[in-house]
Design a protein around this motif. Structure first.
Motif, mmCIF file in Angstrom:
data_model
loop_
_atom_site.group_PDB
_atom_site.id
_atom_site.type_symbol
_atom_site.label_atom_id
_atom_site.label_comp_id
_atom_site.label_asym_id
_atom_site.label_seq_id
_atom_site.Cartn_x
_atom_site.Cartn_y
_atom_site.Cartn_z
ATOM 1 N N UNK A 228 0.820 -1.244 0.148
ATOM 2 C CA UNK A 228 0.097 0.087 -0.132
ATOM 3 C C UNK A 228 1.121 1.396 0.030
ATOM 4 N N UNK A 229 2.127 1.231 0.774
ATOM 5 C CA UNK A 229 3.008 2.382 0.745
ATOM 6 C C UNK A 229 3.662 2.561 -0.506
ATOM 7 N N UNK A 253 -6.666 9.682 -2.830
ATOM 8 C CA UNK A 253 -7.196 9.373 -1.445
ATOM 9 C C UNK A 253 -8.783 9.897 -1.542
ATOM 10 N N UNK A 254 -9.037 11.094 -2.336
ATOM 11 C CA UNK A 254 -10.589 11.353 -2.085
ATOM 12 C C UNK A 254 -11.300 10.527 -2.929
ATOM 13 N N UNK A 266 -7.830 4.139 7.656
ATOM 14 C CA UNK A 266 -6.660 3.220 7.592
ATOM 15 C C UNK A 266 -5.640 3.580 6.715
ATOM 16 N N UNK A 267 -6.151 3.680 5.266
ATOM 17 C CA UNK A 267 -5.296 4.509 4.364
ATOM 18 C C UNK A 267 -4.414 5.499 4.757
ATOM 19 N N UNK A 268 -4.854 6.507 5.217
ATOM 20 C CA UNK A 268 -4.276 7.815 5.689
ATOM 21 C C UNK A 268 -3.082 7.585 6.517
ATOM 22 N N UNK A 269 -3.314 6.571 7.334
ATOM 23 C CA UNK A 269 -2.306 6.070 8.616
ATOM 24 C C UNK A 269 -1.128 5.561 7.609
ATOM 25 N N UNK A 270 -1.567 4.376 6.878
ATOM 26 C CA UNK A 270 -0.408 3.701 6.261
ATOM 27 C C UNK A 270 0.430 4.694 5.404
ATOM 28 N N UNK A 271 -0.176 5.674 4.652
ATOM 29 C CA UNK A 271 0.754 6.623 3.774
ATOM 30 C C UNK A 271 1.388 7.674 4.683
ATOM 31 N N UNK A 272 1.334 7.665 5.975
ATOM 32 C CA UNK A 272 1.739 8.965 6.705
ATOM 33 C C UNK A 272 3.188 8.817 6.437
#
Length: 279
Positions: A228-229, A253-254, A266-272
């Motif tokens: 995912x990253x 993302x949107x 969850x996607x936002x946390x992984x892409x951090x």
């Protein structure tokens, strides 16, 4: 079906310990069509955005959801009973000889309204012993969606929404659903090696990113964070044109959040920390 990998914390309030539940959310579309010979209208049912959810719900959140359902049925019972009473009194007050048409119309409305109080009473009684754990879980994952319906895993299997891999294996979304996105993805996976090489030479697009994220999040909650990253890095390095000052990662993302709102956080946390992304 108990899943030991599920966090015991309630997914709704994040404060209490809950019991594990599973549910399936889906959208149902009925498309009318006519046969050539008889000309009668039939309906073809298709399903999209089918998702299976697992999580724990505490007794407090489950009871609150059941209480709201009881209130809805109670209000429906009061309104429908009041309408029947008013129509019945109005019919008795009308002289049938002087106003036969009006009397007949009121009696017709009164007869048609009689099933509603009985249906409301049955629904109210059905709410009292219900567990409502899977419905509370589905309502949580459906909070930012509209038009989705909630089913138990067992009911979804009977409808053919999901299938079982093998004995003892968790149920997964059936790949044979009439989901346009899934059909496009399956077609991509069937391409020959030469076609895949040609696609690799082309610039990375938002459609490719959405397709890869959709496939990766099918294994939720067991996610491959590294892949995912990688999608985030490829999107960031693709030099996708800005839209209203927003870069490629934010655009993807949107789009993903609009289609799968339950997985957006969850996607936002992984892409951090990837590119210019900050959770």
């Amino acid at each position: 079906m108990e899943n030991k990998s599920i966090d015991a914390t309630c997914v709704i309030c994040h404060q209490s310990i809950g019991k594990p539940y599973e549910c399936v959310t889906f959208c149902e579309t009925n498309t009318p069509y006519k046969t050539r010979r008889k000309g009668s209208t039939h309906y073809k049912t298709s399903y999209s955005c089918v998702q299976k959810h697992s999580g724990c719900v505490c007794d407090g959140c489950r009871k609150r959801y059941r209480l709201s359902a009881i209130k809805r049925w109670a209000i429906f019972l009061l309104i429908s009973a009041a309408v029947c009473i008013v129509l019945g009194l109005a019919g008795n007050a009308i002289d049938a000889k002087l106003h036969p048409n009006l009397y007949g119309f009121v009696m017709f409305l009164w007869i048609c309204s009689l099933p509603f109080p009985f249906a409301a009473l049955v629904g109210l009684i059905g709410c009292l012993p219900g567990d409502y754990g899977y419905k509370a879980l589905g309502a949580y994952y459906n909070e930012h969606s509209s038009g989705n319906r909630i089913k138990t895993v067992k009911a979804a299997e009977k409808m053919g929404l999901i299938g079982t891999k093998a004995a003892g294996q968790p149920s997964t979304v059936n790949s044979g659903l009439n989901n346009t996105l899934q059909q496009k993805e399956s077609n991509v996976f069937k391409l020959a090696d030469t076609a895949e090489q040609e696609a690799a030479d082309k610039p990375y697009t938002l459609d490719q990113g959405l397709s890869e994220l959709t496939e990766l999040f099918r294994s939720y909650p067991q996610l491959d964070r590294q892949k995912i990253q990688t999608v985030g890095r490829k999107t960031y390095n693709a030099e996708i044109p800005l839209v209203s000052g927003v870069g490629g990662m934010h655009q993807l993302y949107h789009i993903f959040k609009k289609r799968f709102p339950a997985y957006a956080s969850e996607l936002s946390r992984i892409w951090d920390g990837i590119g210019d992304w900050a959770d």
